[in-house]
Design a protein around this motif. Structure first.
Motif, PDB file in Angstrom:
ATOM      1  N   GLN A   1       0.782  -1.234  -0.042  1.00 24.83           N
ATOM      2  CA  GLN A   1      -0.096  -0.057  -0.350  1.00 24.83           C
ATOM      3  C   GLN A   1       0.823   1.194  -0.183  1.00 24.83           C
ATOM      4  O   GLN A   1       0.377   2.080  -0.854  1.00 24.83           O
ATOM      5  N   LEU A   2       1.758   1.226   0.541  1.00 26.63           N
ATOM      6  CA  LEU A   2       2.743   2.485   0.940  1.00 26.63           C
ATOM      7  C   LEU A   2       3.760   2.774  -0.732  1.00 26.63           C
ATOM      8  O   LEU A   2       3.915   3.640  -1.544  1.00 26.63           O
ATOM      9  N   LYS A   3       3.985   1.479  -1.016  1.00 17.14           N
ATOM     10  CA  LYS A   3       4.153   2.018  -2.102  1.00 17.14           C
ATOM     11  C   LYS A   3       3.469   2.381  -3.593  1.00 17.14           C
ATOM     12  O   LYS A   3       4.026   3.425  -3.964  1.00 17.14           O
ATOM     13  N   GLU A   4       2.276   2.069  -2.940  1.00 15.04           N
ATOM     14  CA  GLU A   4       1.080   2.136  -4.662  1.00 15.04           C
ATOM     15  C   GLU A   4       1.275   3.500  -3.839  1.00 15.04           C
ATOM     16  O   GLU A   4       0.255   4.039  -4.670  1.00 15.04           O
ATOM     17  N   ASN A   5       1.354   4.153  -2.634  1.00 15.12           N
ATOM     18  CA  ASN A   5       0.396   5.325  -2.294  1.00 15.12           C
ATOM     19  C   ASN A   5      -0.220   5.633  -1.740  1.00 15.12           C
ATOM     20  O   ASN A   5      -1.147   6.418  -2.186  1.00 15.12           O
ATOM     21  N   HIS A   6      -0.976   4.775  -1.931  1.00 12.51           N
ATOM     22  CA  HIS A   6      -2.281   4.403  -1.543  1.00 12.51           C
ATOM     23  C   HIS A   6      -2.556   4.983   0.266  1.00 12.51           C
ATOM     24  O   HIS A   6      -3.175   5.097   0.778  1.00 12.51           O
ATOM     25  N   ILE A   7      -0.945   4.396   1.029  1.00 13.16           N
ATOM     26  CA  ILE A   7      -1.185   5.540   2.239  1.00 13.16           C
ATOM     27  C   ILE A   7       0.302   5.688   2.935  1.00 13.16           C
ATOM     28  O   ILE A   7       1.595   5.754   1.915  1.00 13.16           O
ATOM     29  N   LYS A   8       0.256   7.258   3.747  1.00 12.22           N
ATOM     30  CA  LYS A   8       1.583   7.701   4.341  1.00 12.22           C
ATOM     31  C   LYS A   8       2.644   7.407   4.469  1.00 12.22           C
ATOM     32  O   LYS A   8       3.752   7.542   4.977  1.00 12.22           O
ATOM     33  N   THR A   9       2.443   6.513   5.436  1.00 11.57           N
ATOM     34  CA  THR A   9       3.230   5.555   6.305  1.00 11.57           C
ATOM     35  C   THR A   9       2.493   4.030   6.697  1.00 11.57           C
ATOM     36  O   THR A   9       1.845   4.159   6.432  1.00 11.57           O
ATOM     37  N   ASP A  10       3.765   3.246   6.819  1.00  5.08           N
ATOM     38  CA  ASP A  10       3.391   1.813   7.271  1.00  5.08           C
ATOM     39  C   ASP A  10       3.143   1.563   8.898  1.00  5.08           C
ATOM     40  O   ASP A  10       4.303   2.064   9.416  1.00  5.08           O
ATOM     41  N   PRO A  11       1.533   1.122   8.842  1.00  4.88           N
ATOM     42  CA  PRO A  11       1.284   1.235  10.428  1.00  4.88           C
ATOM     43  C   PRO A  11       2.092  -0.408  10.686  1.00  4.88           C
ATOM     44  O   PRO A  11       2.157  -0.889  11.991  1.00  4.88           O
ATOM     45  N   THR A  12       2.863  -1.108  10.445  1.00  8.47           N
ATOM     46  CA  THR A  12       2.977  -2.251  10.621  1.00  8.47           C
ATOM     47  C   THR A  12       4.889  -2.162  11.130  1.00  8.47           C
ATOM     48  O   THR A  12       5.105  -2.880  11.495  1.00  8.47           O
ATOM     49  N   GLU A  13       5.407  -1.034  10.848  1.00  7.36           N
ATOM     50  CA  GLU A  13       6.590  -0.152  11.316  1.00  7.36           C
ATOM     51  C   GLU A  13       6.661  -0.425  12.717  1.00  7.36           C
ATOM     52  O   GLU A  13       6.271  -0.115  13.723  1.00  7.36           O
ATOM     53  N   GLY A  14       7.586  -1.428  13.434  1.00 12.13           N
ATOM     54  CA  GLY A  14       8.148  -2.005  14.732  1.00 12.13           C
ATOM     55  C   GLY A  14       7.034  -2.942  15.374  1.00 12.13           C
ATOM     56  O   GLY A  14       7.163  -3.116  16.301  1.00 12.13           O
ATOM     57  N   LEU A  15       6.350  -3.005  14.424  1.00 13.29           N
ATOM     58  CA  LEU A  15       5.471  -4.598  14.922  1.00 13.29           C
ATOM     59  C   LEU A  15       5.932  -5.805  15.200  1.00 13.29           C
ATOM     60  O   LEU A  15       6.730  -6.106  14.293  1.00 13.29           O
ATOM     61  N   LYS A  16       6.188  -6.352  15.950  1.00 13.23           N
ATOM     62  CA  LYS A  16       6.844  -7.146  16.653  1.00 13.23           C
ATOM     63  C   LYS A  16       5.922  -9.086  16.606  1.00 13.23           C
ATOM     64  O   LYS A  16       4.891  -9.127  18.122  1.00 13.23           O
ATOM     65  N   PRO A  17       6.075  -9.670  15.893  1.00 11.15           N
ATOM     66  CA  PRO A  17       5.584 -10.622  16.072  1.00 11.15           C
ATOM     67  C   PRO A  17       5.769 -11.737  17.292  1.00 11.15           C
ATOM     68  O   PRO A  17       7.349 -11.894  17.845  1.00 11.15           O
ATOM     69  N   PRO A  18       5.150 -12.367  17.778  1.00 10.62           N
ATOM     70  CA  PRO A  18       5.395 -13.156  18.680  1.00 10.62           C
ATOM     71  C   PRO A  18       6.998 -14.620  18.652  1.00 10.62           C
ATOM     72  O   PRO A  18       6.705 -14.813  17.238  1.00 10.62           O
ATOM     73  N   LYS A  19       7.104 -14.808  18.598  1.00 14.85           N
ATOM     74  CA  LYS A  19       8.140 -16.289  19.045  1.00 14.85           C
ATOM     75  C   LYS A  19       8.789 -17.339  18.727  1.00 14.85           C
ATOM     76  O   LYS A  19       7.184 -17.742  19.011  1.00 14.85           O
ATOM     77  N   VAL A  20       8.537 -17.142  17.393  1.00 14.69           N
ATOM     78  CA  VAL A  20       8.132 -19.089  17.050  1.00 14.69           C
ATOM     79  C   VAL A  20       9.598 -20.004  17.657  1.00 14.69           C
ATOM     80  O   VAL A  20      10.533 -19.819  16.820  1.00 14.69           O
ATOM     81  N   GLU A  21       9.248 -20.707  18.219  1.00 14.15           N
ATOM     82  CA  GLU A  21       9.804 -22.203  18.628  1.00 14.15           C
ATOM     83  C   GLU A  21      10.149 -22.880  17.159  1.00 14.15           C
ATOM     84  O   GLU A  21       9.390 -24.077  17.340  1.00 14.15           O
ATOM     85  N   LYS A  22      11.379 -22.896  16.564  1.00 14.59           N
ATOM     86  CA  LYS A  22      11.401 -23.358  15.472  1.00 14.59           C
ATOM     87  C   LYS A  22      11.710 -25.547  15.909  1.00 14.59           C
ATOM     88  O   LYS A  22      12.547 -25.999  16.669  1.00 14.59           O
ATOM     89  N   LYS A  23      10.732 -26.020  15.567  1.00  8.87           N
ATOM     90  CA  LYS A  23      11.131 -27.315  15.158  1.00  8.87           C
ATOM     91  C   LYS A  23      11.015 -27.858  14.091  1.00  8.87           C
ATOM     92  O   LYS A  23      10.711 -27.894  12.695  1.00  8.87           O
ATOM     93  N   ALA A  24      12.604 -28.909  14.132  1.00  7.27           N
ATOM     94  CA  ALA A  24      13.013 -29.685  12.999  1.00  7.27           C
ATOM     95  C   ALA A  24      11.835 -30.485  13.163  1.00  7.27           C
ATOM     96  O   ALA A  24      11.788 -30.989  13.520  1.00  7.27           O
ATOM     97  N   PRO A  25      11.622 -30.777  11.414  1.00 10.18           N
ATOM     98  CA  PRO A  25      10.938 -31.381  10.263  1.00 10.18           C
ATOM     99  C   PRO A  25      11.088 -32.959  11.020  1.00 10.18           C
ATOM    100  O   PRO A  25      12.291 -33.173  10.715  1.00 10.18           O
ATOM    101  N   GLU A  26      10.181 -33.988  11.152  1.00  8.59           N
ATOM    102  CA  GLU A  26      10.139 -35.065  11.075  1.00  8.59           C
ATOM    103  C   GLU A  26      11.106 -35.652   9.890  1.00  8.59           C
ATOM    104  O   GLU A  26      10.670 -35.426   8.813  1.00  8.59           O
ATOM    105  N   ILE A  27      12.437 -36.190  10.286  1.00 13.28           N
ATOM    106  CA  ILE A  27      13.103 -36.885   9.179  1.00 13.28           C
ATOM    107  C   ILE A  27      13.079 -38.875   9.185  1.00 13.28           C
ATOM    108  O   ILE A  27      13.567 -39.545  10.649  1.00 13.28           O
ATOM    109  N   LEU A  28      12.580 -39.169   8.213  1.00  7.76           N
ATOM    110  CA  LEU A  28      12.775 -41.005   8.123  1.00  7.76           C
ATOM    111  C   LEU A  28      13.724 -41.562   8.002  1.00  7.76           C
ATOM    112  O   LEU A  28      14.577 -40.566   7.169  1.00  7.76           O
TER     113      LEU A  28
END
Length: 294
Positions: free
Chosen positions: A84-111
């Motif tokens: 939206q910012l790139k296309e000039n539909h908005i003036k500022t990015d509301p996601t700036e500084g937004l911090k997602p929760p930490k995701v514990e990475k689990k190694a995929p199961e291997i046979l």
């Protein structure tokens, strides 16, 4: 906001060349977000603030959603508002500084190779369904393709003489070789079982169900789960497990990372590099358990 979402999805499809599954996931996340925002009296992208999005994140977390689900929603928000910012539909990015929760990475199961052999020996090849299942499992492990690619293979995508399949991608076709074991399984299916399953139907897709229609993702999942249970494999196996196992087994047997990347269809080699690290950890685990002077 429906028009804004559709415009963004078209951008992902035409410019970013993302997969169909990614498009569906982004659209679902955005519709859910804007439904919540609409309840807050916000009906356009330019009205959305960082506070709104933080509140929405808290709302998602209170729904007891997995951290990975919330994190994916944040990634969707970022991609949408940056567009939206790139296309000039908005003036500022509301996601700036937004911090997602930490995701514990689990190694995929291997046979292990032995577990793969056990799993692939389960189908009863005295029945048309068993012959089909054997061909699907052998081809999936032989090529490392995604389940979505397996079920969308057409008869014309399989070159039995030169032993390779062609996977259709947005900007190019990906060629993936397979060996004699998979070749014999697929040949047997085409000659002995496919016509029986098709009955009076005509179908361009390679793998069909017992009604002569293309097999679905859910249908393949049921097939795999049945054989995992029959084999007595206790690991948490998903359709993607054979893809992971394919990559690890190739690397453990000397394949170079670039070739594995190309066969898997990874756009970024860092994604494939994960398997190299996993292979090292797996070998270290075997060493620790087996070496007499560990």
């Amino acid at each position: 906001m429906i028009n804004a979402i559709q415009e963004f999805i078209q951008y992902l499809h035409n410019v970013k060349k993302v997969s169909h599954n990614t498009e569906v996931s982004y659209e679902r996340d955005l519709r859910k977000m804007f439904a919540w925002l609409d309840q807050q009296g916000i009906d356009s992208a330019e009205m959305v603030t960082n506070t709104n999005l933080n509140s929405y994140m808290l709302y998602l977390e209170r729904q007891n959603l997995a951290a990975s689900t919330v994190s994916r929603s944040v990634a969707t928000m970022r991609a949408f508002f940056q567009y939206q910012l790139k296309e000039n539909h908005i003036k500022t990015d509301p996601t700036e500084g937004l911090k997602p929760p930490k995701v514990e990475k689990k190694a995929p199961e291997i046979l292990t190779v032995e577990e793969v052999d056990l799993l692939l020996s389960q189908p009863d090849t005295n029945t048309p369904k068993g012959v089909r299942d054997k061909a699907m499992l052998e081809l999936l492990y032989a090529t490392g393709i995604r389940v979505s690619e397996l079920i969308h293979l057409k008869m014309s995508d399989v070159n039995m003489r030169l032993c390779y399949i062609t996977c259709q991608e947005h900007d190019r076709d990906r060629i993936v070789p397979f060996g004699n074991t998979a070749k014999h399984a697929v040949e047997n299916y085409v000659k002995e079982a496919r016509g029986v399953l098709l009955g009076a139907h005509s179908e361009e897709y390679l793998f069909v169900n017992c009604s002569g229609k293309p097999i679905s993702r859910q249908g393949f999942w049921k097939v795999l789960k049945g054989y995992v249970d029959k084999a007595g494999i206790v690991a948490d196996i998903t359709p993607h497990t054979l893809r992971h196992s394919f990559a690890i087994h190739l690397l453990q047997n000397g394949a170079d990372l670039k070739s594995v990347q190309e066969m898997l269809g990874h756009s970024d080699i860092s994604t494939t590099h994960m398997y190299l690290n996993m292979g090292i950890y797996k070998m270290r685990d075997v060493y620790t358990k087996a070496h007499p002077r560990k």
